[in-house]
Write an enzyme that holds these catalytic residues in place. Structure first.
Site, PDB file in Angstrom:
ATOM      1  N   CYS A   1       0.817  -1.226   0.000  1.00 49.08           N
ATOM      2  CA  CYS A   1       0.000   0.000   0.000  1.00 49.08           C
ATOM      3  C   CYS A   1       0.845   1.269   0.000  1.00 49.08           C
ATOM      4  O   CYS A   1       0.299   2.373   0.007  1.00 49.08           O
ATOM      5  CB  CYS A   1      -0.964  -0.042   1.169  1.00 49.08           C
ATOM      6  SG  CYS A   1      -1.941  -1.559   1.122  1.00 49.08           S
TER       7      CYS A   1
ATOM      8  N   HIS B   1      -2.924   8.248   5.905  1.00 46.87           N
ATOM      9  CA  HIS B   1      -3.058   6.933   5.272  1.00 46.87           C
ATOM     10  C   HIS B   1      -4.322   6.238   5.768  1.00 46.87           C
ATOM     11  O   HIS B   1      -4.918   5.447   5.029  1.00 46.87           O
ATOM     12  CB  HIS B   1      -1.834   6.073   5.583  1.00 46.87           C
ATOM     13  CG  HIS B   1      -1.930   4.682   5.030  1.00 46.87           C
ATOM     14  ND1 HIS B   1      -1.838   4.413   3.687  1.00 46.87           N
ATOM     15  CD2 HIS B   1      -2.149   3.479   5.632  1.00 46.87           C
ATOM     16  CE1 HIS B   1      -1.990   3.113   3.475  1.00 46.87           C
ATOM     17  NE2 HIS B   1      -2.178   2.520   4.644  1.00 46.87           N
TER      18      HIS B   1
ATOM     19  N   HIS C   1      -9.866   1.894   0.139  1.00 44.42           N
ATOM     20  CA  HIS C   1      -8.408   1.733   0.127  1.00 44.42           C
ATOM     21  C   HIS C   1      -7.985   1.134  -1.210  1.00 44.42           C
ATOM     22  O   HIS C   1      -8.342   0.011  -1.532  1.00 44.42           O
ATOM     23  CB  HIS C   1      -7.998   0.846   1.301  1.00 44.42           C
ATOM     24  CG  HIS C   1      -6.529   0.716   1.463  1.00 44.42           C
ATOM     25  ND1 HIS C   1      -5.620   1.495   0.768  1.00 44.42           N
ATOM     26  CD2 HIS C   1      -5.776  -0.103   2.266  1.00 44.42           C
ATOM     27  CE1 HIS C   1      -4.392   1.152   1.118  1.00 44.42           C
ATOM     28  NE2 HIS C   1      -4.470   0.189   2.013  1.00 44.42           N
TER      29      HIS C   1
END
Lengths: 421, 130
Positions: A174, A312, A349
């Site tokens: 990620c 994040h 996400h």
């Protein structure tokens, strides 16, 4: 004069819009991109929501069945080597090049490079491997490898656009496309390239998202309006999404010569490892804190100079807590109180896509003079006490913006974007 | 990626029986009808429109007019833009659909539309004769 990387073009294929204007409106008005989604046709699964990419369809692994919005052009010569996220990426890059006023012929002289990030296509890879087993290895799609493994974006886009500068793919889960953007900044700052195309993308398929259910990382909240709520006390996991974002990064001198619009300067970046766990964040966000400090130091600014942090925070209980603690360590401890939000509350996400997508959002915030609100936040986790999480988007023009990303293995990357001087 | 199309002794064995409906699904109705006519009659010349439809399906860049309008001596690579990857895809698809085996050294002798039509007719005739 040291070259200064700036963003001159943006392209978006995301759950909250397939063009800059729609994405901007979604961020300002906090429109999410979630829909109910039945994974693997199994109504018994507890995961019910996804950040869908509208206007595209990949119903089978056969590219002849794929659909995309009519304004984009995808040659079949290219299509046969693409994964679904390669189609997203091509569309996003076409947009970004148009936005930057660039034609394909401008990219071929060796002064333009291409850095990409995706996890590959579990959807296609699984299909090809199943086929190989079914025919006992006697048959294979000749494009099976280049369309499905991590690297498929750089293989395809570099060949298609005849890129003869630096070409590379980045794999840090990620944080992948954040790494791509950070190293693209360095290519320009070191004078190796004058222009970098940065592309982050992921499939929006059951095969890409559902494996995270095994880690108990996905939300089981069936309500698209609240399933993704970073920093909220009732958050229970992330909502998966796919798509692509392309950023055109150029040396400021070149951008000025071309008369390009400059969205934002890329003032610095930093990275740090947690050195802790293969999958979990450091409980106190040690690596993320270090990455933020390194980005601040790289840009020669202080914590108190930062106006907005695009966190994040994916809406997982442990990850958001860890980031909140890192934010306290870097900002609260320094007496600083930047605005903070996670736009994953709207998009979901995007995994390898996330860092580039959110850098694109930060560039929009800087260029358009607003701060995206912390959507879906009703009751902040007590660990967030003292952090400024605005519930609505604000008409405040941020001068300095920090973009956080964290990936598996505790890989943390932060970019610092600055309003053009 | 550079697909190997150089001569070799390798012969690709045809795999297990394929799902004909799935294989034919993307071909135009006229080509599907021609295939079914061939399957019922064994008339290999019925395969000509099927071969053209397969080429249309795998051609890297769409031709400026239907392949049926091109002369028989039109070259697959030099005139129509086929590359080794697309040729490989055509070979695999044709092998599966028609249950024939095509060796690499055979296919590299096939240069034109007429070559391909003749080659497929011959291979299928050989298979039917067995």
């Amino acid at each position: 004069m040291t070259p200064l990387p700036v963003i001159t073009g943006l392209g978006f294929i995301t759950s909250i819009g397939n063009d800059r204007a729609t994405v901007l409106r979604s961020l300002r008005e906090l429109h999410h991109g979630f829909e109910r989604h039945e994974f693997l046709g199994n109504p018994d699964l507890s995961v019910k929501v996804a950040g869908t990419v509208k206007g595209f369809a990949f119903p089978t692994p056969n590219w002849r069945d794929w659909r995309w919005p009519g304004e984009f052009s995808v040659d079949r010569e290219l299509l046969r080597g693409l994964a679904p996220h390669g189609v997203y990426a091509l569309c996003a890059l076409q947009q970004a090049l148009t936005d930057a006023g660039l034609a394909p012929a401008d990219l071929t002289d060796g002064r333009t490079g291409l850095f990409c990030a995706s996890a590959g296509s579990p959807f296609l890879l699984g299909h090809f491997l199943n086929q190989m087993h079914a025919n006992r290895g006697e048959r294979g799609n000749p494009m099976g490898i280049v369309s499905s493994i991590a690297g498929t974006l750089n293989f395809n886009l570099a060949a298609h656009y005849h890129i003869s500068g630096a070409v590379c793919g980045f794999v840090s889960a990620c944080a992948s496309s954040s790494h791509a953007l950070g190293y693209a900044m360095d290519e320009i700052r070191l004078g190796r390239q004058q222009r970098m195309l940065v592309v982050g993308a992921e499939d929006m398929t059951d095969e890409s998202i559902l494996p995270f259910a095994s880690l108990r990382a996905l939300s089981t909240n069936p309500d698209p309006a609240t399933a993704s709520r970073p920093f909220d006390v009732r958050r229970d996991g992330f909502v998966g999404t796919g798509g692509a974002v392309a950023l055109i990064v150029e040396d400021a001198a070149l951008a000025q010569r071309r008369g390009s619009r400059i969205y934002a300067e890329l003032a610095g970046w930093g990275q740090a490892g947690d050195g802790h766990s293969v999958a979990a964040s450091h409980p106190e966000g040690a690596g993320l804190g270090a990455a933020m400090r390194r980005a601040l130091a790289d840009a020669r600014v202080n914590a108190g100079d930062i106006d907005y942090v695009n966190a994040h925070a994916t809406s997982t209980p442990a990850g958001d807590r860890s980031e909140a603690l890192a934010l306290h360590a870097v900002f609260t401890a320094a007496g600083a109180k930047p605005r903070i939000s996670s736009t994953k509350a709207l998009t979901g996400h995007g995994l390898s896509l996330a860092g580039a997508m959110e850098a694109g959002f930060c560039a929009l915030a800087v260029a358009e003079g607003f701060i995206p609100g912390a959507a879906h936040l009703t009751e902040p986790d007590p660990v967030c006490a003292g952090l400024d999480l605005p519930r609505a988007s604000l008409d405040e023009a941020p001068r300095l913006v920090l973009n956080n990303s964290s990936g598996f293995g505790g890989s943390n990357v932060c970019h610092l974007l600055r309003r053009p001087s | 990626m550079n697909m190997d199309s150089s001569p070799s002794t390798r012969t690709v064995a045809s795999g297990s029986p394929i799902d004909q409906a799935e294989a034919l699904r993307h071909l135009p109705p006229a080509a599907r009808a021609a295939y079914h006519h061939f399957a019922a009659s064994g008339e290999v010349q019925s395969l000509d429109p099927v071969i053209l439809a397969i080429l249309e399906d795998f051609i890297p860049r769409k031709a400026d007019r239907p392949l049926g309008e091109y002369a028989g001596d039109t070259r697959l690579v030099d005139d129509l833009g086929f590359d080794s990857l697309a040729i490989t895809e055509v070979v695999f698809f044709t092998e599966d659909l028609l249950a024939i085996r095509i060796a690499n050294e055979e296919i590299i002798q096939v240069r034109t539309l007429d070559d391909l039509r003749g080659f497929v007719r011959r291979k299928v005739t050989e298979r039917l004769a067995v």
